[in-house]
Design an enzyme around this catalytic site. Structure first.
Site, PDB file in Angstrom:
ATOM      1  N   THR A  98      -4.383   7.540  -3.897  1.00 13.54           N
ATOM      2  CA  THR A  98      -4.778   7.423  -2.492  1.00 13.54           C
ATOM      3  C   THR A  98      -4.019   8.431  -1.638  1.00 13.54           C
ATOM      4  O   THR A  98      -4.590   9.073  -0.752  1.00 13.54           O
ATOM      5  CB  THR A  98      -4.548   5.981  -1.985  1.00 13.54           C
ATOM      6  OG1 THR A  98      -5.284   5.100  -2.844  1.00 13.54           O
ATOM      7  CG2 THR A  98      -5.043   5.798  -0.567  1.00 13.54           C
ATOM      8  N   GLU A 138       0.821  -1.215   0.000  1.00 18.80           N
ATOM      9  CA  GLU A 138       0.000   0.000   0.000  1.00 18.80           C
ATOM     10  C   GLU A 138       0.854   1.265   0.000  1.00 18.80           C
ATOM     11  O   GLU A 138       0.368   2.338  -0.341  1.00 18.80           O
ATOM     12  CB  GLU A 138      -0.968   0.018   1.200  1.00 18.80           C
ATOM     13  CG  GLU A 138      -2.006  -1.092   1.194  1.00 18.80           C
ATOM     14  CD  GLU A 138      -3.025  -0.961   0.060  1.00 18.80           C
ATOM     15  OE1 GLU A 138      -2.659  -0.540  -1.037  1.00 18.80           O
ATOM     16  OE2 GLU A 138      -4.191  -1.321   0.301  1.00 18.80           O
TER      17      GLU A 138
HETATM   18  N1  HSE Z   1      -8.723   3.830   4.105  1.00 20.64           N
HETATM   19  C1  HSE Z   1      -8.036   4.160   2.889  1.00 20.64           C
HETATM   20  C2  HSE Z   1      -8.370   5.588   2.524  1.00 20.64           C
HETATM   21  C3  HSE Z   1      -8.512   3.244   1.799  1.00 20.64           C
HETATM   22  O1  HSE Z   1      -9.552   5.915   2.531  1.00 20.64           O
HETATM   23  O2  HSE Z   1      -7.457   6.365   2.248  1.00 20.64           O
HETATM   24  C4  HSE Z   1      -7.845   3.504   0.480  1.00 20.64           C
HETATM   25  O3  HSE Z   1      -8.383   2.607  -0.495  1.00 20.64           O
END
Ligand code: HSE
Length: 312
Positions: free
Chosen positions: A189, A133
């Protein structure tokens, strides 16, 4: 074993008020990863992509590819120096908030664990998958990887130590997912996290905790209406919806067409709406398409259910 294949599902994170805490596997798209080891002392990772949606490219350099980050970390920790080939068959559209990097990372960690017979259990493997990630979010977050690994609905606990709590979703839980055809920034993200407020009014925090608790109760009671009642986020959605043209219109139309709730899927720009059974699904799909179209945005819509976790 010199080669191993694994398949991991798409996922949705947050479900409104559960930012970085809730993840749910989606039986919608799948990434398939094949890991092949070649004995040597070079510790070289080579990535090849055998399928990608038109116009969408995932990075193939080791620093920016999720799968390579996972393999690097596992090689370091287990003192493995082989050359590794990673073949990515990309089924989850990258950059749209459907756990694309997570699906690749999870399948990679799972296959690597098997190929070297490391005997890491699934819960611990999540921590390795979360390395991937960093490529898209800049940091590790666990909601997508945990649900893609374990399947079902997952609550992530980070402190004092990493833990995951799994619920089997109700049989009558359905989703309509809308994917707007918009250009998403690189490292989307990370960008979508960068616009979040650092502080929130106590009133909104209280509402979000109340709603998140309602979602958990809904999964515990297997009550779709209760889950949907909790999907109302006062903190993250108001900031992020600005990145999704037509979001309010899409929500209004989908709710009028019978959706029980609608929010952003993960960091967006996809949206997820909640349905009890698949009745109304056609009108909800139509409503979502129309909502985006009013902002001159094309979209794709899909009906799906919660998914199971990674498998070979
Ligand atoms: N929890 C993370 C965000 C998920 O909302 O940034 C990203 O897919």
């Amino acid at each position: 074993m010199d080669s191993c294949k694994a398949i991991a599902p798409s996922s949705t994170a947050n479900l409104g008020p559960g930012f970085d805490i809730f993840g749910l596997a989606l039986d919608l798209f799948y990434d398939e990863i094949r890991i092949t080891k070649n004995r040597s002392q070079n510790r070289r990772i080579t990535i090849s992509t055998i399928k990608q949606e038109e116009g969408i490219k995932i990075p193939s350099d080791n620093e920016n590819n999720s799968t390579a980050l996972v393999v690097q970390k596992m090689m370091e920790d287990f003192k493995i120096n082989d050359n590794i080939d990673i073949e990515i068959n990309k089924g989850v559209p990258p950059g749209y908030g459907l756990g694309s990097s997570a699906a690749s990372s999870v399948a990679t960690a799972y296959a690597f664990n098997q190929i070297y017979n490391l005997k890491i259990d699934l819960y611990e493997l999540i921590n390795y998958a979360a390395e991937g990630e960093r490529a898209s979010a800049g940091i590790k977050h666990y909601d997508n990887v945990a649900s893609s690994m374990l399947g079902g609905f997952i609550i992530v606990r980070m402190l004092p130590r990493l833990e995951f709590i799994k619920f089997e979703p109700p049989e009558d839980l359905y989703f309509v997912i809308g994917i707007p055809k918009i250009i998403v920034p690189k490292k989307k993200t990370e960008a979508a996290r960068g616009i979040l407020p650092l502080n929130a009014p106590l009133e909104n925090i209280i509402t979000n905790i109340s709603n998140a608790s309602t979602i958990v109760a809904g999964f515990a009671y297997k009550d779709v209406e209760m889950i949907a009642k909790g999907i109302d986020d006062k903190i993250v959605e108001p900031a992020r919806k600005k990145m999704i043209p037509g979001f309010d219109k899409v929500k209004e139309k989908a709710m009028n067409a019978g959706a029980l709730a609608l929010t952003i899927s993960g960091a967006g720009p996809s949206i997820i709406s909640i349905l009890k059974t698949d009745s109304h699904s056609n009108s909800i799909m139509e409503a979502i398409k129309e909502g985006f179209a009013e902002s001159k945005i094309e979209s794709k819509v899909y009906l799906c259910k919660p998914g199971n976790g990674v498998k070979n």
